[in-house]
Design a protein around this motif. Structure first.
Motif, PDB file in Angstrom:
ATOM      1  N   ARG A  18       0.841  -1.209   0.000  1.00 20.14           N
ATOM      2  CA  ARG A  18       0.000   0.000   0.000  1.00 20.14           C
ATOM      3  C   ARG A  18       0.876   1.260   0.000  1.00 20.14           C
ATOM      4  O   ARG A  18       0.557   2.243  -0.665  1.00 20.14           O
ATOM      5  CB  ARG A  18      -0.942   0.009   1.192  1.00 20.14           C
ATOM      6  N   ALA A  19       1.986   1.246   0.722  1.00 18.93           N
ATOM      7  CA  ALA A  19       2.892   2.401   0.738  1.00 18.93           C
ATOM      8  C   ALA A  19       3.452   2.664  -0.661  1.00 18.93           C
ATOM      9  O   ALA A  19       3.567   3.819  -1.084  1.00 18.93           O
ATOM     10  CB  ALA A  19       4.022   2.174   1.739  1.00 18.93           C
ATOM     11  N   ILE A  20       3.779   1.603  -1.380  1.00 15.60           N
ATOM     12  CA  ILE A  20       4.262   1.753  -2.761  1.00 15.60           C
ATOM     13  C   ILE A  20       3.158   2.354  -3.630  1.00 15.60           C
ATOM     14  O   ILE A  20       3.399   3.273  -4.411  1.00 15.60           O
ATOM     15  CB  ILE A  20       4.736   0.395  -3.320  1.00 15.60           C
ATOM     16  N   LEU A  21       1.947   1.845  -3.470  1.00 12.11           N
ATOM     17  CA  LEU A  21       0.805   2.364  -4.223  1.00 12.11           C
ATOM     18  C   LEU A  21       0.613   3.855  -3.969  1.00 12.11           C
ATOM     19  O   LEU A  21       0.421   4.635  -4.897  1.00 12.11           O
ATOM     20  CB  LEU A  21      -0.461   1.584  -3.834  1.00 12.11           C
ATOM     21  N   LEU A  22       0.688   4.272  -2.724  1.00 12.75           N
ATOM     22  CA  LEU A  22       0.463   5.677  -2.382  1.00 12.75           C
ATOM     23  C   LEU A  22       1.567   6.594  -2.906  1.00 12.75           C
ATOM     24  O   LEU A  22       1.315   7.747  -3.232  1.00 12.75           O
ATOM     25  CB  LEU A  22       0.325   5.834  -0.866  1.00 12.75           C
ATOM     26  N   LYS A  23       2.780   6.077  -2.982  1.00 11.95           N
ATOM     27  CA  LYS A  23       3.920   6.881  -3.409  1.00 11.95           C
ATOM     28  C   LYS A  23       4.079   6.943  -4.936  1.00 11.95           C
ATOM     29  O   LYS A  23       4.605   7.918  -5.469  1.00 11.95           O
ATOM     30  CB  LYS A  23       5.189   6.295  -2.778  1.00 11.95           C
ATOM     31  N   ALA A  24       3.605   5.936  -5.623  1.00 12.68           N
ATOM     32  CA  ALA A  24       3.831   5.821  -7.071  1.00 12.68           C
ATOM     33  C   ALA A  24       3.157   6.950  -7.846  1.00 12.68           C
ATOM     34  O   ALA A  24       2.116   7.468  -7.437  1.00 12.68           O
ATOM     35  CB  ALA A  24       3.299   4.482  -7.563  1.00 12.68           C
ATOM     36  N   THR A  25       3.757   7.305  -8.961  1.00  8.90           N
ATOM     37  CA  THR A  25       3.197   8.360  -9.807  1.00  8.90           C
ATOM     38  C   THR A  25       2.672   7.835 -11.141  1.00  8.90           C
ATOM     39  O   THR A  25       2.056   8.591 -11.892  1.00  8.90           O
ATOM     40  CB  THR A  25       4.249   9.449 -10.082  1.00  8.90           C
ATOM     41  N   SER A  26       2.929   6.576 -11.442  1.00  2.00           N
ATOM     42  CA  SER A  26       2.388   6.024 -12.682  1.00  2.00           C
ATOM     43  C   SER A  26       2.132   4.530 -12.502  1.00  2.00           C
ATOM     44  O   SER A  26       2.708   3.882 -11.638  1.00  2.00           O
ATOM     45  CB  SER A  26       3.346   6.256 -13.854  1.00  2.00           C
TER      46      SER A  26
END
Length: 161
Positions: A18-26
């Motif tokens: 979830r942290a990766i999802l929230l940080k990702a831009t694409s």
């Protein structure tokens, strides 16, 4: 319904995914279509268990999602090629979800505002004007997260030990 990850040691905890999802831009959105799957890069925002993307109300993506609302989203956080080891050190998240078009103007406005805050911080005034100018014809899609998994290369797993 969702197959368990075969290499469980490489599976990321849900909070890390979830942290990766929230940080990702694409991300890459994959949709079933008639003869071929259709995958397209998208920008997105996240609110709870829902992902919001925007785009034109017509076109290939919009038509395919109407026919096939079950979609997948792939986010790659890390993709480090290590030629001398013939491998790639990676970290990624895959989401399976159900897409629907958002008709409620307040939810559309909130989703567009979240997108503007994520991608254009400091331009709130300009974003508010753009949102009001385009609200009636922009297409907002809400993807409810049905299942999410994160995975990383064994090299990243071993580095944490």
């Amino acid at each position: 319904m969702f197959a368990p990850m075969r290499r469980r040691l490489q599976q990321l905890p849900e909070e890390r995914a979830r942290a990766i999802l929230l940080k990702a831009t694409s991300a890459v959105l994959a949709i079933a279509d008639e003869e071929y799957p259709y995958a397209v890069p998208v920008s997105f925002s996240v609110e709870g268990d829902n992902i919001y993307i925007h785009g034109a109300p017509m076109g290939h993506r919009a038509q395919a999602m109407k026919k096939h609302p079950k979609v997948s989203l792939c986010i790659i956080e890390s993709d480090n090629i290590v030629p001398e080891k013939l491998t790639t050190y990676f970290r990624s998240v895959v989401i399976f979800g159900t897409a629907r078009t958002v008709d409620d103007p307040e939810l559309k406005r909130r989703a567009l505002k979240a997108l503007a805050e994520k991608y254009s911080p400091g331009f709130e005034k300009e974003a508010d004007k753009e949102i009001e100018d385009t609200l009636n014809y922009v297409n907002i899609v809400e993807i409810h997260i049905d299942h999410m998994t994160g995975k990383e290369s064994i090299e990243y797993v071993n580095a944490r030990k």
